[in-house]
Structure formats: structure tokens, C-alpha cells
Design an enzyme around this catalytic site. Structure first.
Site, PDB file in Angstrom:
ATOM      1  N   LYS A   1       0.819  -1.233   0.000  1.00  0.00           N
ATOM      2  CA  LYS A   1       0.000   0.000   0.000  1.00  0.00           C
ATOM      3  C   LYS A   1       0.844   1.272   0.000  1.00  0.00           C
ATOM      4  CE  LYS A   1      -4.178  -1.999   2.032  1.00  0.00           C
ATOM      5  NZ  LYS A   1      -3.713  -3.351   2.411  1.00  0.00           N
ATOM      6  N   ARG A   2       1.787   1.321  -0.902  1.00  0.00           N
ATOM      7  CA  ARG A   2       2.620   2.513  -1.015  1.00  0.00           C
ATOM      8  C   ARG A   2       1.853   3.635  -1.701  1.00  0.00           C
ATOM      9  NH1 ARG A   2       5.133   0.370   2.857  1.00  0.00           N
ATOM     10  NH2 ARG A   2       7.160  -0.531   2.517  1.00  0.00           N
TER      11      ARG A   2
END
Length: 309
Positions: free
Chosen positions: A105-106
Site C-alpha cells: 500500500k505505497r
């Protein structure tokens, strides 16, 4: 990579992904004791325990499933030792022929986004050499900083033949606080879904794009809308099992070809032995409980898809 994922889904007849999200309290006592005997009650001991836990679950399930999804935060909580266990898990899953979705989840911009993309999906240059960092096959990304945060990932995916799953409508109960807000009369998640579809059309595999979306199982009605908005987008669907999603809630995430979605279950599989339905296995046989939970999940989803035909 999307072609490889689809090929493995078709081979296993299992449009599912096992979330390798190990909290220490999921790890049976006998594994913890063994790890602590070797490394003490330390971060290294905890990391060894979760690595051994993962390995047994992968050994018990890899022939049934196409993919796994390790959640990096569950490893990062144990510091450097935990991150090492994450990398060992990724490499071991590749050895077993599994597709690895790095649930990272960058969401950042510019050179920072590029560094994240290189670290998780690409290769970093060191002098005259190049090295893959974590080397997952897909990564999850957050689009809320706009296209500046996504394009560096797409560039690396194109270079390395890898893929993304972009957050569109997440499974958590408060997701609507922002994602459901109306913009020009339409919820924000629809605008994001349209943009994912646009990116996807420019980056196609054979039949689906390698730019996918994340849409929670807990929102089937929104799933119907988004399936139509993103016809060539593969949808990663979290929220099965422990968060309430069931096979009958998921048929609308699939296309008529029976493809287009991959359903995630994390603690519903890796901590199956703690559930009443699998209590007969006991903690010593936790991996066999996970195998049975995988079989039951496959049957549930397949039954729902057959009933919907």
C-alpha cells in the site's frame, strides 16, 4: 504477470489468494517455543516464529492456490528481523511457483514513489550491478496523491513485466468517509475506478490489464458498479471470511468468462485452526486446518459462480 496469474488461476480452478499476515498470536505455541529456544524472546525469535509458521502454511497449500499476499506491516512490526522474514517468505513462495502480491500500500510521489517501485518490483543499480530488492510480482498502491504516485510504479511494471493493484473501494467500515464522498454527483471511488480503467487500457496483458484494482468484498453493490466501469481490470477482493464476505456476495466481481477477480482470505485461512469449524485439527496440525480452509473457500466460491450461471 497478469497472464501468469490468470494461467495459474485456470490451472488450480481457484481464484483465491492466501493473505500471509501473521500476527504472533496466530502462531501456535509449539512453533513460538522452538523459535524462542533458539533465539530467545527477541525480535529475531519472533521473526523466526512467523517465518516457520508461513513456511508450513505454504507447504500445505501451494498446490491448491495460484497466489499469496504477504502484508508487509505484519513483518515490519518486528523491525529488520521481520523484514528479513518477509523477504524469505517472498522467495520461498516463488520457489513453490506461487505468484506473490506484495501488500505494501505505497503512496508517494516523484523519486520516492520510484524508489518504492524499484524496491518492491524492480531492480536497483549498485555500481555496475543490478539487484532485485523484495522482488514481488504485484504490489498494492494508494492513488490518493494522484498520478504522480502511480506512474513510477507503472513504469517499473512495464520494464519488469509485473503488476499493480490500486486501492479503489476498500473493505473497512470507515472507507466511505472519503471514498463515498460525492464529486459532481458521483462517489469518489467511481472516479478512481475510471482512472484505473484508463491506465489499464494502456497497459494490457492478453485479455486483462496488469494494472488491477482493490475492491472490498464487504461492498457487493459498489462491486457491481465498479465491475462495469473497469471491464478489463483484474480486481483483488479483500474481506472474505473474517470480515464477512461470502461466495454468494462475490459473483458480481467476476466477468462472464469466470475471470476478472481474485479473492483474498488472510486470518480465515492462516488462523483457521483457531476457528470452531477446524478445531478438530488442533494447533499441532494448524497447516492442515489451513489446507482444509482453502478447500472450503474454493468450493464456496465455485458453488456461488456455478449457481449464478
Amino acid at each position: 504477470m497478469i497472464n501468469k496469474l490468470i494461467e495459474k488461476i485456470q490451472k488450480t480452478h481457484a481464484p483465491i489468494v492466501v493473505g500471509l499476515d501473521p500476527m504472533l498470536n496466530y502462531v501456535p505455541e509449539h512453533i513460538q517455543k522452538r523459535a524462542f529456544a533458539e533465539y530467545g524472546e527477541t525480535l529475531e525469535g519472533a521473526a523466526e516464529a512467523i517465518w516457520q509458521f508461513n513456511k508450513e502454511i505454504v507447504d500445505a497449500t501451494y498446490d491448491l492456490i495460484p497466489a499469496v499476499k504477504p502484508q508487509v506491516a505484519m513483518y515490519e512490526q518486528f523491525g529488520i528481523e521481520g523484514v528479513k522474514a518477509f523477504k524469505k517468505t517472498v522467495d520461498y513462495c516463488h520457489e513453490k511457483g506461487l505468484v506473490v502480491i506484495g501488500d505494501v500500500k505505497r503512496g508517494d510521489i516523484g523519486s520516492t514513489s520510484e524508489a518504492y517501485a524499484v524496491g518492491h518490483l524492480g531492480k536497483v543499480k549498485v555500481g555496475s550491478q543490478q539487484f532485485a530488492g523484495f522482488d514481488e510480482d504485484f504490489a498494492t498502491v494508494n492513488p490518493y496523491l494522484g498520478s504522480d504516485g502511480i506512474k513510477p510504479f507503472i513504469k517499473v511494471c512495464k520494464e519488469e513485466n509485473k503488476g499493480l493493484f490500486i486501492l479503489v473501494k476498500t473493505s473497512n467500515s470507515s472507507s466511505g468517509e472519503f471514498q463515498d464522498r460525492l464529486i459532481d454527483g458521483r462517489p469518489l471511488y467511481e472516479w478512481v475506478g475510471e482512472q484505473v480503467d484508463a491506465w489499464g487500457k494502456e497497459h494490457m496483458g492478453d485479455s486483462y490489464s496488469y494494472i488491477g484494482a482493490v475492491v472490498g468484498a464487504t461492498y457487493p453493490e459498489q462491486g457491481k458498479v465498479l465491475r462495469k466501469l473497469m471491464p478489463k481490470t483484474f480486481i483483488l477482493v479483500p474481506g472474505y471470511g473474517a470480515q464477512g464476505g461470502r461466495g454468494k456476495d462475490l459473483v458480481h466481481f467476476f466477468n462472464e468468462d469466470g475471470l476478472g477477480a481474485i479473492i483474498n482470505s488472510s486470518r480465515g485461512i492462516i488462523a483457521a485452526y483457531k476457528q470452531e469449524a477446524y478445531a478438530q485439527f488442533g494447533s499441532q496440525n494448524f497447516a492442515e486446518a489451513s489446507r482444509q480452509a482453502v478447500k472450503d473457500m474454493i468450493a464456496d466460491i465455485d458453488g456461488a459462480l456455478q449457481a449464478a450461471k
